[in-house]
Design a protein around this motif. Structure first.
Motif, PDB file in Angstrom:
ATOM      1  N   MET A   1      23.275 109.029  -4.556  1.00  0.00           N
ATOM      2  CA  MET A   1      23.692 107.681  -4.197  1.00  0.00           C
ATOM      3  C   MET A   1      23.910 107.543  -2.694  1.00  0.00           C
ATOM      4  N   THR A   2      24.304 108.646  -2.033  1.00  0.00           N
ATOM      5  CA  THR A   2      24.586 108.594  -0.598  1.00  0.00           C
ATOM      6  C   THR A   2      23.348 108.249   0.217  1.00  0.00           C
ATOM      7  N   GLU A   3      22.160 108.662  -0.275  1.00  0.00           N
ATOM      8  CA  GLU A   3      20.933 108.359   0.468  1.00  0.00           C
ATOM      9  C   GLU A   3      20.598 106.873   0.414  1.00  0.00           C
ATOM     10  N   ASN A   4      21.216 106.146  -0.499  1.00  0.00           N
ATOM     11  CA  ASN A   4      21.008 104.704  -0.601  1.00  0.00           C
ATOM     12  C   ASN A   4      22.219 103.924  -0.109  1.00  0.00           C
ATOM     13  N   LEU A   5      23.057 104.560   0.673  1.00  0.00           N
ATOM     14  CA  LEU A   5      24.327 103.952   1.072  1.00  0.00           C
ATOM     15  C   LEU A   5      24.119 102.644   1.833  1.00  0.00           C
ATOM     16  N   THR A   6      23.170 102.634   2.775  1.00  0.00           N
ATOM     17  CA  THR A   6      22.926 101.414   3.554  1.00  0.00           C
ATOM     18  C   THR A   6      22.493 100.268   2.644  1.00  0.00           C
ATOM     19  N   GLU A   7      21.582 100.573   1.717  1.00  0.00           N
ATOM     20  CA  GLU A   7      21.108  99.555   0.779  1.00  0.00           C
ATOM     21  C   GLU A   7      22.256  99.024  -0.073  1.00  0.00           C
ATOM     22  N   ILE A   8      23.101  99.933  -0.546  1.00  0.00           N
ATOM     23  CA  ILE A   8      24.223  99.536  -1.400  1.00  0.00           C
ATOM     24  C   ILE A   8      25.182  98.625  -0.645  1.00  0.00           C
ATOM     25  N   ILE A   9      25.451  98.974   0.634  1.00  0.00           N
ATOM     26  CA  ILE A   9      26.388  98.169   1.436  1.00  0.00           C
ATOM     27  C   ILE A   9      25.830  96.767   1.669  1.00  0.00           C
ATOM     28  N   VAL A  10      24.564  96.685   2.096  1.00  0.00           N
ATOM     29  CA  VAL A  10      23.945  95.377   2.367  1.00  0.00           C
ATOM     30  C   VAL A  10      23.893  94.548   1.090  1.00  0.00           C
ATOM     31  N   PHE A  11      23.470  95.168  -0.005  1.00  0.00           N
ATOM     32  CA  PHE A  11      23.389  94.472  -1.294  1.00  0.00           C
ATOM     33  C   PHE A  11      24.758  93.946  -1.709  1.00  0.00           C
ATOM     34  N   THR A  12      25.763  94.798  -1.614  1.00  0.00           N
ATOM     35  CA  THR A  12      27.109  94.420  -2.057  1.00  0.00           C
ATOM     36  C   THR A  12      27.675  93.279  -1.227  1.00  0.00           C
TER      37      THR A  12
END
Length: 535
Positions: A1-12
């Protein structure tokens, strides 16, 4: 999940921002009182051209568009492109229907398609049949939106059911509070995000993949290397009839859905609807470009996310974005898909709730319900509908998420004789329409039950392409199950009408007048129809 951290933050961040707009929408153009279906369920019937454009566009172009159609192109090839001619054909057809429906609804204060059937044919039973059909058909459509959100979460490496439940709860909360104003306001953001993402995708991704020629060559190579019945880079002799009937059947079904009618009835006048029906085909161009994301995914060598040992084709587009875009823009693209699912899901749940309130609760349980009581019941019903959509996901495991919408289309098509034809003619007898509806729905369910899905080891409800060989014909040709079911419906409705008239069965009272079908804003005040007639 950490490798998608930027995506998760922007999405959230974007997801929460838009959800916040959903709650604020209760104050947008706020009337003195939201406690009525006209205000909570139809936004006060005051939306102008631009708001209606985004609302109806957000209503019709859903996770079906952004996730399901490209996934079908990726897995089945040319047959997935049926969505383009379907949306091109649909607008001339619905132009003939929705303007008349808006006028008669304006004249009599009608809220749902079943309301119209009730006053047109004087039959609470036929109205109940239309209402139940709309409720059942809407469930898999809402489920499709939840599948779209789930596909994005999977691609970000967010597992488990909790994130989907949280998104579901947020949707339920702001819909409950703000009604139709919430998706109307959010639709502005949703469409802007979608247009930005798709325009970037069709320029940037082909440039990285060597151009459109390379993309189509890769798609051709894939389908020629793994031939399967009904699949292919081009249509074949076995699926051409399926393609044509599916496109036509889907076009006829689109504006029979309760949520489509809700978007139309929220418009201020006939002119708003005319302008929108003339301009909405612009979305079809966007749809064609979105569909090609499926072929881009093939050329990019995208692999769907595996879940439970099986590849999930619904993750194709999110995985393509993850492979092609920088992380921050992938987060924006994921948010566009997620928000693109929230808007229609909200409208669908509101429309289904209005059906329950007006045509079941008020008709059969509380004839004297006040406006406030109707709004309260609709709010609760909208929550129950969303729970029903979750059950659809759990009980039906289609190969492609688009099958959820196609199954719903088979069901909702059975209301066409009463709703669409009823706007132009009252030749059909109410008994014949009820018989036709029952026969068409039964035929549709039997056909769907007998469609297997080898990809998911399901022997039943595996899609909407019915093999004519199962009817005893020596052919491998398939046809859209909804089209066959509608033919059964119409034949029985005609026969039932002739028999009912020959037997002297009483006609229901038609509470509408010819002038009602041309009423417009500024005409004499709305005159609600009293509930009369036998069940």
């Amino acid at each position: 999940m950490t490798e998608n951290l930027t995506e998760i933050i922007v999405f959230t961040v974007l997801f929460l921002l838009v959800s916040g707009m959903g709650f604020v929408a209760a104050r947008w153009r706020r009337p003195t009182d939201l406690a009525s279906l006209d205000e909570w369920g139809l936004g006060g019937r005051r939306f102008g051209t631009w708001i209606t454009w985004f609302l109806v566009g957000g209503d019709l172009y859903t996770a079906y568009t952004f996730v399901a159609v490209p996934a079908l192109m990726f897995g089945a090839g040319a047959t997935g492109f049926f969505a383009l001619p379907y949306t091109i054909v649909t607008y001339p057809l619905i132009f003939l229907v929705v303007i008349r429906l808006w006028s008669v609804s304006h004249a009599h204060g009608l809220v749902t398609p079943a309301d119209f059937v009730r006053v047109r044919f004087g039959s609470p039973t036929l109205a109940l049949a239309v209402a139940i059909t709309g409720l059942v058909a809407t469930m898999p459509y809402i489920a499709l939106q939840l599948v779209g959100i789930e596909a994005v979460l999977k691609s970000m490496g967010v597992g488990g059911e909790l994130p989907l439940i949280i998104a579901f709860a947020i949707l339920a909360a702001y819909t409950y509070q703000s009604g139709l104003r919430a998706p109307a306001l959010i639709a502005f953001v949703k469409d802007t995000l979608i247009y930005v993402v798709i325009l970037v995708a069709i320029i940037y991704i082909p440039a990285r993949l060597g151009g459109w020629g390379s993309i189509f060559d890769a798609a051709r190579a894939k389908f020629e290397a793994t031939p399967a019945p009904g699949d292919g880079y081009l249509l074949n002799a076995n699926n051409q009839l399926q393609y044509v009937t599916l496109a036509l059947g889907s076009a006829m079904a689109l504006f029979l859905y309760p949520h489509s009618v809700t978007g139309v009835l929220a418009a201020r006048n006939r002119g708003v609807i005319k302008r929108n029906m003339s301009a909405l085909p612009a979305y079809s161009l966007l749809l064609g470009l979105i569909a090609l994301l499926g072929y881009m995914a093939i050329a990019a060598g995208v692999k769907p996310v595996s879940s439970g040992g099986k590849a999930d084709p619904n993750t194709v587009v999110p995985q393509l974005f993850d492979a092609m875009f920088p992380s921050w823009f992938t987060g924006v693209a994921y948010a566009a898909i997620g928000i693109g699912a929230l808007v229609p899901a909200a409208i669908m749940s509101i429309a289904a709730a209005n059906l329950f309130t007006r045509n079941i609760y008020k008709e059969y349980f509380r004839r004297d319900a006040t406006d406030a009581q109707e709004a309260s019941v609709s709010k609760i019903a909208s929550l129950v509908v969303k729970i029903g959509a979750v059950l659809v996901i759990l009980l039906i495991d289609p190969q492609f998420s688009i099958d959820l919408q196609l199954i719903g289309g088979v069901i909702i098509l059975q209301t066409l004789p009463a709703v669409a034809l009823g706007l132009y003619t009252r030749w059909f007898h109410r008994a014949g329409l009820i018989a036709g509806w029952a026969a068409g729905l039964t035929a549709g369910m039997v056909l769907l039950y007998n469609i297997a899905n080898p990809a998911t080891d399901h022997a039943h409800f595996g899609g909407s392409a019915f093999p004519l060989g199962k009817l005893g014909l020596d052919t491998k040709v398939t046809v859209y199950a909804g089209f066959l079911a509608l033919i059964v419906n119409l034949v029985v409705a005609v026969a039932g009408t002739l028999i009912a008239r020959a037997a002297g069965s009483p006609e229901g009272e038609d509470a509408t007048r010819p002038a009602d079908y041309f009423a417009d804003e500024g005409d004499p005040r709305v005159q609600p129809v009293e509930l009369t007639g036998s069940h």
